[in-house]
Design an enzyme around this catalytic site. Structure first.
Site, PDB file in Angstrom:
ATOM      1  N   GLY A 142      51.178  13.238  23.222  1.00  0.00           N
ATOM      2  CA  GLY A 142      51.837  12.176  23.969  1.00  0.00           C
ATOM      3  C   GLY A 142      51.704  12.372  25.460  1.00  0.00           C
ATOM      4  O   GLY A 142      52.588  11.991  26.223  1.00  0.00           O
TER       5      GLY A 142
ATOM      6  N   SER B 294      47.002  17.605  21.647  1.00  0.00           N
ATOM      7  CA  SER B 294      47.000  16.721  22.810  1.00  0.00           C
ATOM      8  C   SER B 294      47.932  17.251  23.906  1.00  0.00           C
ATOM      9  O   SER B 294      47.840  18.409  24.292  1.00  0.00           O
ATOM     10  CB  SER B 294      47.382  15.301  22.374  1.00  0.00           C
ATOM     11  OG  SER B 294      47.112  14.368  23.395  1.00  0.00           O
TER      12      SER B 294
ATOM     13  N   ASP C 234      40.706  14.194  20.360  1.00  0.00           N
ATOM     14  CA  ASP C 234      42.155  14.326  20.192  1.00  0.00           C
ATOM     15  C   ASP C 234      42.510  14.039  18.736  1.00  0.00           C
ATOM     16  O   ASP C 234      42.055  13.052  18.160  1.00  0.00           O
ATOM     17  CB  ASP C 234      42.844  13.323  21.121  1.00  0.00           C
ATOM     18  CG  ASP C 234      44.340  13.549  21.242  1.00  0.00           C
ATOM     19  OD1 ASP C 234      44.966  13.903  20.222  1.00  0.00           O
ATOM     20  OD2 ASP C 234      44.879  13.348  22.327  1.00  0.00           O
TER      21      ASP C 234
ATOM     22  N   ASP D 109       0.871  -1.172   0.000  1.00  0.00           N
ATOM     23  CA  ASP D 109       0.000   0.000   0.000  1.00  0.00           C
ATOM     24  C   ASP D 109       0.913   1.229   0.000  1.00  0.00           C
ATOM     25  O   ASP D 109       1.111   1.893   1.034  1.00  0.00           O
ATOM     26  CB  ASP D 109      -0.898   0.011   1.238  1.00  0.00           C
ATOM     27  CG  ASP D 109      -1.732  -1.261   1.341  1.00  0.00           C
ATOM     28  OD1 ASP D 109      -2.283  -1.676   0.316  1.00  0.00           O
ATOM     29  OD2 ASP D 109      -1.795  -1.836   2.448  1.00  0.00           O
TER      30      ASP D 109
END
Length: 830
Positions: free
Chosen positions: A349, A380, A665, A63
């Site tokens: 690091g 970072s 990061d 339908d």
């Protein structure tokens, strides 16, 4: 009146931002009106018929009905009638949309199978780019819904120009800011016949507006007013209804009909009165007035450097010129166009990167080289060093002993206080305050507060925009911080990522050429305009997202655990490309989504959600919200995409349509901050690359080369001998004679080589000093692992002195590179 030169400078920094404009759009540059005027068009979509639709019910045919949506034209959803029990439905229904042809208009067509018992099933989804339709003549399209079958959908399109229908646009040919209007709504208590109580609510909705839906509890004496910001040219409408709330929380007496007001029927500046139906044939009267939003956009659209940075560069070049004359013992002063651009690129690091960068910068200071540097970029852990140093407006003109001692003091103390009851209460209060300001809750904000305690032991009030004081006289290099925007819950990081730049002047997307003043980051925007200004966050919250390692998903984790360096390289080679090189017509203007028909689709989607969802993702308001993509955005020189990522060719899935950003990061992709230095307009001649990896000293640099090569960005080849890989030296020089535009890169990996025997260049260690040269960088129990945030005093000093020594021991290589940078700068002057 707006100055034409100011407008051109503000919105068209890139000389190519006004190219490739189709003639039929009658686009005119109206610099003195703050934008460009473009004609609107009427798009007619006639849904004709479908053939050979699949049977989804056991006892009958489908339908079917079709749902249409064109978000760039209208927030409303339209649907055809339902054709019962037919696999060959015929609709012949026409729907109209007012479109702006300078915008990428993607029409979404969904074929549903109506079901009276369960939720309607989606059979197919078709996406169609209306750019394929030429004005003035009907275009009939037959969409093959299944390549393996005979299912088809016939649709007829027609576009006609709308006379006297124009709107102002501001564009950099990637993003488009459209003209906004403001709808003011005031409850007219004197003209209302409805008897309202304090339990009654008025709900008003303008779909597609910044506010969307607003609800007000009506009460005597209250000044009930509403404001909606909406795109002027869109066919928006305001809907209103009055709700009477029962004591038990239900609703009673709600009239069957609601108020609907087409906003394009309002005359700008004229007040009209309308009635919201209320119980007992009464009405709540509203006063409406639409006005044009004349505010200048706060989002800067342009790929060039901002004015403030260009002013800084002039001042900094004077400092660099004097420093180079001293260091290289030049006979004369350098002219402005002779001064090379030298950048420092520091990778992440954790505490290892923070400590090592202090050592590297202190060595550059002792060698009188720090004043030769124009930019310092970090990501970072290296951003922790920069954000701390730039609290002092004259840090590079002073000895670095004080900030280094501060870092040492906090690195060597116990971290248990960060998790004490008093600290946790302080975190809770701070997070509650931020929520009250209107910021989305985020686990990363909690990490930011913990990190602040670990690095400083106290609350710091410093903000990113305050670092402008460090640049007023060009006395310090310009700091640049890198973040990565990813998808929150449906793709891994390698499949979708976008560089985000943070500087004291601006924060923005390199990919879209869209920037905001740094003090407005976190505030709410719509269509390039500032809607709700929030107080600027303390820099600790930015440090938290720059080093956000918590928004990881299982897909990222699995790839990181199972892939090798070579796998990554091949992955990136396959995924990076410069779309400029794509042959015309290589992209289809329509595509089909049929995932609902695949076996076990629900299970597959649930599994995908499990793999790609980010349970602890970062949240902040998206300053690109509402902006549209230009019709030619994917062909622009500055817009770089990824070979496998169809989202870059699907504007409905790109960042401007997201309400929030998810920042992580940058090491999720490449542990580097180099993209910031390589941005158009900076063009460094020499880069000092400081690597802080324990096990892969060249990995980030090699990945950066592959990335740049795929994007067509000049970068030297990173070619290494087996001896270099087996035993890296303190300094490696990379240049590329075959690519004269590429900068020279001096790479300083984190290695402990001659430092074992020498406490300073040329100063051999005594037997008693040999222990000071034993820096454990590779052992299983190395104190410099990423997770360790507490060093002993001796471990901190060893790493600091090692980093400083490696730079000082490379003094002669640095001087040769500086002389080469002078020649490189001269060769590339226009």
């Amino acid at each position: 009146m707006t100055n034409p030169d100011e407008v051109k400078e503000k919105f068209c920094e890139d000389p190519e931002t006004l190219i490739n404009v189709p003639k039929e759009d009658k686009l005119v540059n109206l610099a003195n009106s703050g934008g460009e005027v473009s004609t609107c068009f009427q798009l007619s979509v006639k849904i004709l018929e479908a053939r050979n639709l699949p049977q989804t019910d056991l006892l009958s045919e489908a339908d079917p009905y079709v749902v249409l949506q064109l978000p760039t034209a209208s927030s409303a959803t339209f649907k055809t009638k339902v054709v019962s029990n037919s696999n060959h439905p015929i609709w012949n229904e026409t729907f109209s949309f007012r479109i702006q042809k300078q915008v990428k208009n993607i029409l979404e067509l969904k074929i549903y199978d109506a079901d009276s018992v369960t939720e309607d099933d989606i059979l197919f989804t078709v996406f169609f780019d209306t750019i394929e339709v030429s004005p003035g003549k009907p275009t009939r399209k037959t969409f093959s819904l299944n390549p393996q079958g005979q299912e088809e959908l016939d649709v007829e399109f027609q576009i006609e120009e709308i006379s006297n229908s124009q709107e102002k646009l501001i564009t950099n040919n990637v993003l488009v800011a459209r003209e906004l209007s403001c709808l003011m709504v005031q409850v007219d208590k004197t003209g209302s016949t409805a008897a309202v109580t304090e339990e009654d609510e008025l709900e008003l909705t303008v779909k597609g507006s910044y506010e969307d839906t607003q609800i007000s509890t009506l009460g005597s004496g209250m000044d009930d007013s509403f404001l909606f910001h909406y795109i002027t040219a869109q066919e928006a409408e305001m809907r209103g209804c009055l709700k009477s709330l029962a004591v038990d929380g239900g609703s009673e007496g709600i009239p069957d009909e609601n108020l609907t007001v087409p906003l394009n029927s309002l005359t700008m500046g004229e007040e009209v009165e309308v009635n919201v139906p209320a119980p007992d044939a009464t009405a709540l009267r509203l006063k409406l007035k639409a006005n044009s939003c004349s505010e200048e956009g706060t989002v800067r659209l342009g790929f060039g450097l901002c004015d403030e940075e260009q002013v800084f560069l002039k001042k900094r070049k004077q400092v660099v010129a004097k420093a180079l004359k001293r260091v290289l013992q030049l006979e004369r002063e350098l002219q402005e166009d002779e001064v090379p651009v030298i950048g420092v690129m520091a990778i992440g690091g954790g505490a290892r990167a923070m400590t090592s960068l202090y050592g590297h910068l202190s060595a550059l200071k002792k060698l009188d080289l720090l004043d030769c540097v124009t930019y310092i970029s970090g990501t970072s852990g290296s951003t922790w060093t920069l954000s701390s140093l730039y609290e002092d407006p004259d840090w590079s003109q002073q000895d670095l002993e004080k900030p280094i001692n501060h870092a040492r003091e906090n690195m060597t103390k116990s971290k248990l206080g960060a998790f004490s009851l008093g600290s946790m209460k302080g975190y809770q209060q701070e997070l509650r305050r931020r929520a009250e300001e209107g910021r989305p809750p985020s686990f990363v904000d909690l990490w930011a507060l913990v990190l602040e305690y670990l690095l400083h032991g106290k609350v710091t009030e410093h903000k990113l925009s305050e670092q402008r004081a460090s640049l007023e006289k060009g006395q310090n290099p310009l700091p640049l911080y890198l973040g990565l925007n990813v998808k929150e819950n449906n793709l891994g990081t390698l499949d979708f990522k976008e560089w985000v730049e943070f500087s004291p002047y601006e924060i923005g997307f390199l990919k879209y050429g869209a920037f905001i003043p740094s003090e407005l980051f976190g505030s709410e925007f719509f269509m390039g305009q500032l809607m709700k200004k929030l107080p600027e966050s303390r820099i600790c919250f930015l440090e938290g997202l720059w080093s956000n390692i918590f928004s990881v998903n299982l897909m990222d984790t699995w790839y990181d655990l199972t892939s090798s360096a070579e796998t990554w390289k091949q992955h990136i080679r396959n995924k990076t490309r410069n779309i400029e090189k794509e042959p015309p017509g290589s992209r289809s203007t329509s595509w089909i989504n049929m995932s609902w028909l695949q076996p076990g689709a629900a299970v597959t989607q649930a599994l995908q959600g499990l793999l790609t969802g980010r349970p602890l993702h970062h949240r902040c308001h998206n300053f690109l919200r509402g902006l549209h993509l230009h019709q030619d955005y994917s062909g622009q020189r500055n817009f770089c995409t990824w070979g496998d990522c169809h989202l870059d060719s699907d504007p409905s899935q790109l960042t401007p349509l997201q309400s929030q950003l998810c920042l992580v990061d940058a090491a999720y992709f490449i542990n580097t901050s180099c993209p910031l230095l390589l941005r158009a307009g900076r063009s460094p001649d020499l880069i000092f690359s400081f690597g802080y990896s324990l096990n892969s000293p060249f990995e980030a640099l090699e990945q950066m080369e592959i990335y740049c090569r795929g994007q067509g960005i000049p970068f030297p080849r990173v070619e290494l001998s087996q001896e270099d890989r087996r035993q890296p030296r303190e300094c490696h020089v990379f240049s590329d004679p075959d690519c004269p535009e590429a900068p020279t890169v001096l790479h300083f990996p984190l290695v402990n080589l001659s430092f074992r025997e020498y406490s300073a260049p040329g100063v051999k260690r005594s037997p008693e000093e040999l222990a000071g040269g034993q820096v454990d960088l590779t052992g299983f129990l190395s104190p410099y692992s990423l997770a360790n945030m507490t060093y002993s005093g001796a471990d901190f000093d060893r790493l600091l002195h090692l980093s400083a020594y490696n730079v000082q021991n490379s003094h002669s290589e640095i001087l040769r590179a500086l002389r080469a940078a002078l020649k490189h700068c001269k060769r590339h002057q226009p």
